[in-house]
Design a protein around this motif. Structure first.
Motif, short mmCIF file in Angstrom:
data_model
loop_
_atom_site.label_atom_id
_atom_site.label_comp_id
_atom_site.label_asym_id
_atom_site.label_seq_id
_atom_site.Cartn_x
_atom_site.Cartn_y
_atom_site.Cartn_z
N TRP A 85 0.85 -1.19 0.00
CA TRP A 85 0.00 0.00 0.00
C TRP A 85 0.88 1.23 0.00
CZ3 TRP A 85 -5.03 0.03 3.25
CH2 TRP A 85 -5.69 1.26 3.15
N ALA A 88 -3.51 5.23 -1.35
CA ALA A 88 -4.91 4.96 -1.68
C ALA A 88 -5.75 5.57 -0.57
CB ALA A 88 -5.19 3.46 -1.79
N ASN A 89 -6.95 5.95 -0.90
CA ASN A 89 -7.84 6.56 0.09
C ASN A 89 -8.43 5.53 1.04
OD1 ASN A 89 -7.54 9.27 -0.73
ND2 ASN A 89 -8.89 8.87 -2.47
N GLU A 93 -10.59 0.75 -2.02
CA GLU A 93 -10.13 1.39 -3.26
C GLU A 93 -8.88 0.70 -3.78
OE1 GLU A 93 -7.82 5.43 -3.85
OE2 GLU A 93 -9.97 5.81 -3.57
N LEU A 94 -7.93 0.43 -2.88
CA LEU A 94 -6.69 -0.21 -3.28
C LEU A 94 -6.96 -1.61 -3.84
CD1 LEU A 94 -3.30 0.10 -2.37
CD2 LEU A 94 -4.11 -2.04 -1.44
N GLU A 97 -8.36 -2.02 -7.35
CA GLU A 97 -7.41 -1.75 -8.44
C GLU A 97 -6.43 -2.89 -8.70
OE1 GLU A 97 -7.68 0.67 -10.42
OE2 GLU A 97 -8.77 2.25 -9.37
N GLN A 154 0.63 2.40 -10.81
CA GLN A 154 -0.30 3.47 -10.49
C GLN A 154 -1.57 3.23 -11.31
OE1 GLN A 154 1.01 7.52 -11.09
NE2 GLN A 154 -0.97 8.33 -10.50
N GLU A 158 -5.10 8.46 -7.80
CA GLU A 158 -4.66 8.60 -6.41
C GLU A 158 -4.30 7.27 -5.78
OE1 GLU A 158 -7.30 10.99 -4.08
OE2 GLU A 158 -7.57 12.45 -5.68
N THR A 159 -4.04 6.28 -6.61
CA THR A 159 -3.74 4.94 -6.10
C THR A 159 -2.41 4.46 -6.67
OG1 THR A 159 -6.11 4.45 -6.02
CG2 THR A 159 -4.60 2.58 -5.85
N TRP A 160 -1.48 4.16 -5.78
CA TRP A 160 -0.18 3.58 -6.13
C TRP A 160 -0.02 2.35 -5.27
CZ3 TRP A 160 -0.77 8.81 -5.30
CH2 TRP A 160 -0.43 9.65 -6.36
N LEU A 161 0.48 1.28 -5.87
CA LEU A 161 0.74 0.08 -5.09
C LEU A 161 1.93 -0.66 -5.65
CD1 LEU A 161 -0.88 -2.67 -6.62
CD2 LEU A 161 -2.65 -0.99 -6.23
#
Length: 170
Positions: A85, A88-89, A93-94, A97, A154, A158-161
């Motif tokens: 993680w 991510a909000n 959400e994470l 994706e 990405q 707003e989500t990177w993992l």
């Protein structure tokens, strides 16, 4: 310790700032963490791993170091993947994706990991004998050879993992 991953559907493991490590249960007593001589501890060896993943000898086996950054990490057995993680909000959400991230990942170089069975993921600063007292996660794996590959993805604005995928070889 500040928890970045809010409680949710998965158990997340966090570190105090160093890498996370997945050590086979069979050799947990041989991992000494930050205990040891100056600049010669297992923790120091793990911190020297360059890149997203690397292997370190432990006893008569090897541990998988999850390098790059100390992101909260969970394991998704249905994908054979550690999910890291980064941003991510929410957990929902994470996790939503992950399928797209797996499909579009630009995977780095693979390493081959021989696993004698289940592994325990934890902060590499801790000795393997103390995993009951810290954030840790038991990951059920069949004994055998695995290829391990990693990617940072990405999938949303707003989500990177991070992804560390284990694929069992026949």
């Amino acid at each position: 310790m500040v928890r970045y991953a809010e409680p949710g559907a998965l158990d997340w493991v966090e570190s105090g700032g160093g890498p996370l490590i997945a050590v086979p249960e069979a050799v947990l007593p041989f991992w000494t963490g930050a205990d040891g001589e100056e600049n010669a501890s297992d923790y120091d060896r793990a911190c020297e791993v360059d890149g997203c993943v690397g292997l370190l000898p432990v006893g008569d086996s090897a541990a998988l170091v999850l390098g790059d950054e100390p992101a909260s990490t969970a394991y998704l057995p249905e994908h054979g993947t550690f999910v890291r993680w980064c941003a991510a909000n929410s957990e929902a959400e994470l996790l939503a994706e992950v399928p797209q991230a797996l499909a579009t990942a630009d995977w780095g170089e693979e390493v081959r990991w021989q696993v004698p069975g289940d592994v325990v993921l934890f902060d590499c600063a801790w000795p393997g004998t103390d995993t009951e007292r810290t954030d840790s996660l038991r990951v059920v794996l069949e004994p055998g050879s695995y290829t391990v590959r990693a990617a940072n993805v990405q999938p949303g604005p707003e989500t990177w993992l991070g992804l560390v995928q284990l694929r069992r070889l026949p």
